[in-house]
Design an enzyme around this catalytic site. Sequence first.
Site, PDB file in Angstrom:
ATOM      1  N   CYS A 106      94.531  74.622 -17.708  1.00  0.00           N
ATOM      2  CA  CYS A 106      94.599  74.462 -19.166  1.00  0.00           C
ATOM      3  C   CYS A 106      95.935  74.944 -19.737  1.00  0.00           C
ATOM      4  CB  CYS A 106      93.446  75.194 -19.832  1.00  0.00           C
ATOM      5  SG  CYS A 106      91.847  74.513 -19.360  1.00  0.00           S
ATOM      6  N   HIS A 248      95.308  76.510 -27.261  1.00  0.00           N
ATOM      7  CA  HIS A 248      94.479  75.711 -26.365  1.00  0.00           C
ATOM      8  C   HIS A 248      93.050  75.682 -26.932  1.00  0.00           C
ATOM      9  CE1 HIS A 248      92.314  74.248 -22.993  1.00  0.00           C
ATOM     10  NE2 HIS A 248      91.842  75.408 -22.632  1.00  0.00           N
ATOM     11  N   ASN A 278      86.882  70.900 -24.629  1.00  0.00           N
ATOM     12  CA  ASN A 278      88.072  71.394 -23.928  1.00  0.00           C
ATOM     13  C   ASN A 278      88.581  70.293 -22.998  1.00  0.00           C
ATOM     14  OD1 ASN A 278      89.867  72.617 -22.172  1.00  0.00           O
ATOM     15  ND2 ASN A 278      88.623  74.443 -21.842  1.00  0.00           N
TER      16      ASN A 278
HETATM   17  N1  COA Z   1      72.644  75.991 -23.790  1.00  0.00           N
HETATM   18  C1  COA Z   1      71.689  76.901 -24.004  1.00  0.00           C
HETATM   19  N2  COA Z   1      71.717  78.126 -23.460  1.00  0.00           N
HETATM   20  C2  COA Z   1      72.753  78.425 -22.660  1.00  0.00           C
HETATM   21  C3  COA Z   1      73.776  77.510 -22.395  1.00  0.00           C
HETATM   22  C4  COA Z   1      73.693  76.248 -22.993  1.00  0.00           C
HETATM   23  N3  COA Z   1      74.624  75.303 -22.799  1.00  0.00           N
HETATM   24  N4  COA Z   1      74.670  78.079 -21.570  1.00  0.00           N
HETATM   25  C5  COA Z   1      74.222  79.327 -21.331  1.00  0.00           C
HETATM   26  N5  COA Z   1      73.060  79.524 -21.986  1.00  0.00           N
HETATM   27  C6  COA Z   1      72.235  80.707 -22.010  1.00  0.00           C
HETATM   28  C7  COA Z   1      72.443  81.570 -20.786  1.00  0.00           C
HETATM   29  O1  COA Z   1      71.612  81.150 -19.727  1.00  0.00           O
HETATM   30  C8  COA Z   1      72.050  82.931 -21.313  1.00  0.00           C
HETATM   31  O2  COA Z   1      70.649  83.006 -21.332  1.00  0.00           O
HETATM   32  P1  COA Z   1      69.910  84.335 -20.816  1.00  0.00           P
HETATM   33  O3  COA Z   1      70.385  85.396 -21.775  1.00  0.00           O
HETATM   34  O4  COA Z   1      68.484  83.968 -20.964  1.00  0.00           O
HETATM   35  O5  COA Z   1      70.387  84.534 -19.431  1.00  0.00           O
HETATM   36  C9  COA Z   1      72.505  82.909 -22.765  1.00  0.00           C
HETATM   37  O6  COA Z   1      72.637  81.517 -23.105  1.00  0.00           O
HETATM   38  C10 COA Z   1      73.809  83.602 -23.019  1.00  0.00           C
HETATM   39  O7  COA Z   1      74.737  83.152 -22.022  1.00  0.00           O
HETATM   40  P2  COA Z   1      76.191  83.716 -21.977  1.00  0.00           P
HETATM   41  O8  COA Z   1      76.875  83.150 -20.779  1.00  0.00           O
HETATM   42  O9  COA Z   1      76.141  85.200 -22.143  1.00  0.00           O
HETATM   43  O10 COA Z   1      76.770  83.082 -23.309  1.00  0.00           O
HETATM   44  P3  COA Z   1      78.147  83.378 -24.014  1.00  0.00           P
HETATM   45  O11 COA Z   1      77.913  83.880 -25.381  1.00  0.00           O
HETATM   46  O12 COA Z   1      79.066  84.169 -23.124  1.00  0.00           O
HETATM   47  O13 COA Z   1      78.752  81.928 -24.169  1.00  0.00           O
HETATM   48  C11 COA Z   1      80.347  80.482 -23.145  1.00  0.00           C
HETATM   49  C12 COA Z   1      79.008  81.169 -23.008  1.00  0.00           C
HETATM   50  C13 COA Z   1      80.610  79.688 -21.878  1.00  0.00           C
HETATM   51  C14 COA Z   1      80.305  79.541 -24.343  1.00  0.00           C
HETATM   52  C15 COA Z   1      81.458  81.554 -23.384  1.00  0.00           C
HETATM   53  O14 COA Z   1      81.325  82.572 -22.415  1.00  0.00           O
HETATM   54  C16 COA Z   1      82.826  80.972 -23.302  1.00  0.00           C
HETATM   55  O15 COA Z   1      83.217  80.175 -24.122  1.00  0.00           O
HETATM   56  N6  COA Z   1      83.631  81.416 -22.331  1.00  0.00           N
HETATM   57  C17 COA Z   1      84.938  80.866 -22.123  1.00  0.00           C
HETATM   58  C18 COA Z   1      84.841  79.624 -21.277  1.00  0.00           C
HETATM   59  C19 COA Z   1      86.072  78.783 -21.356  1.00  0.00           C
HETATM   60  O16 COA Z   1      86.649  78.633 -22.378  1.00  0.00           O
HETATM   61  N7  COA Z   1      86.460  78.218 -20.207  1.00  0.00           N
HETATM   62  C20 COA Z   1      87.606  77.394 -20.107  1.00  0.00           C
HETATM   63  C21 COA Z   1      88.825  78.202 -20.305  1.00  0.00           C
HETATM   64  S1  COA Z   1      90.250  77.250 -20.185  1.00  0.00           S
END
Ligand code: COA
Length: 325
Positions: A106, A248, A278
């Site tokens: 990215c 980004h 993204n």
């Molecule tokens: N829909 C519904 N629930 C979801 C889900 C989805 N698409 N994805 C995860 N969950 C659930 C998880 O299973 C978890 O449930 P649990 O508490 O019962 O285990 C809960 O939601 C929270 O998950 P978590 O991973 O803690 O969520 P988060 O607040 O960290 O958000 C992201 C997840 C991926 C959106 C966030 O971590 C993020 O944006 N990270 C950066 C990723 C990124 O940008 N990558 C590319 C970089 S270039």
Amino acid sequence: MGSGSAVPDQRITNEQLASRVDTSDEWISTRTGIRERRILSELESFSQLCKKAGSLAIEMAGWDPESIDLLILATSTPDDLFGTATKIQAGVGANKAVAFDLTAACSGFLFALVTASQYLRSGSMKRALVIGADQLSSWVNWDDRKSCVLFGDGAGAVAIEASDVQDDLLGFKLRSDGQRGDCLTLPQISDFQALLQETSYQKGGFLPIQMNGQEVYKFAVREVPLILGNLMQELEINSESIDWLLLHQANKRIIDAVADRFKIPYSKVLTNLSNYGNTSAATIPLMLDEAVRDERIQKGHLIATSGFGAGLSWGAAFIKWHGPI
Ligand code: COA
């Protein structure tokens, strides 16, 4: 001097995704800001997207494609492992340009822009086309709700030219940290097969994207403000003089956190990830091109930009938009 972009026609909304994986529009949009994404179907191709974005940038710049010296395609998803850049070079008619791929996930567009600018600054080349494009839809596990909701396909491009009068790339910083790279990978499959007696070879192929979302999130909200802040200090730029914050496009919460850190009003923050998700190396030039074409970005505007992602890799730059003469 010019910008261009292209996205696939096929649109997938959060609601549609929710019919495949256990998720909802509410969850995706509140946690990420994404509402839909574009995905390449069999009716379009990755190279077509790259070519369209590149051609539009050349057209805006008013260049003869034969005058281009360098074409860099930033991508992690070439349609040929030997590189896609030469196909795009031929497609846009940049027949005199040297063309190669650059991979930095990215951060790829920013790394490629800086790389191209060094050729221009050294005087060895005059005109460069820099394209950021990815087709991550091919490498996402569409049954993994933790990652599949984030990504989409797209392409963006800029046409840049050496100048004796002014240098609109005011400054940049690039960073890599392979020690923390495990939280976001698209690794090769470890598939060793027998070749001859007592010899083996590794059959090619890749696993889908492996991501620890929380680690990536923490990395971004820590490193992006740091690198931008350091660069601002070095260049003696204060946040009030920034016309546009163009990060980004990975997650709206990351973008808001960076804007808040520098007290940049949201009216100066460029985002379009609700429409595209993204798109990896494409996000920055895709957003730039939209804002240039709808005339939000004007000649002389100061743009603070930062890319970050797998590697880990990240960087920041301050750029003044010039535009066609
Ligand atoms: N829909 C519904 N629930 C979801 C889900 C989805 N698409 N994805 C995860 N969950 C659930 C998880 O299973 C978890 O449930 P649990 O508490 O019962 O285990 C809960 O939601 C929270 O998950 P978590 O991973 O803690 O969520 P988060 O607040 O960290 O958000 C992201 C997840 C991926 C959106 C966030 O971590 C993020 O944006 N990270 C950066 C990723 C990124 O940008 N990558 C590319 C970089 S270039």
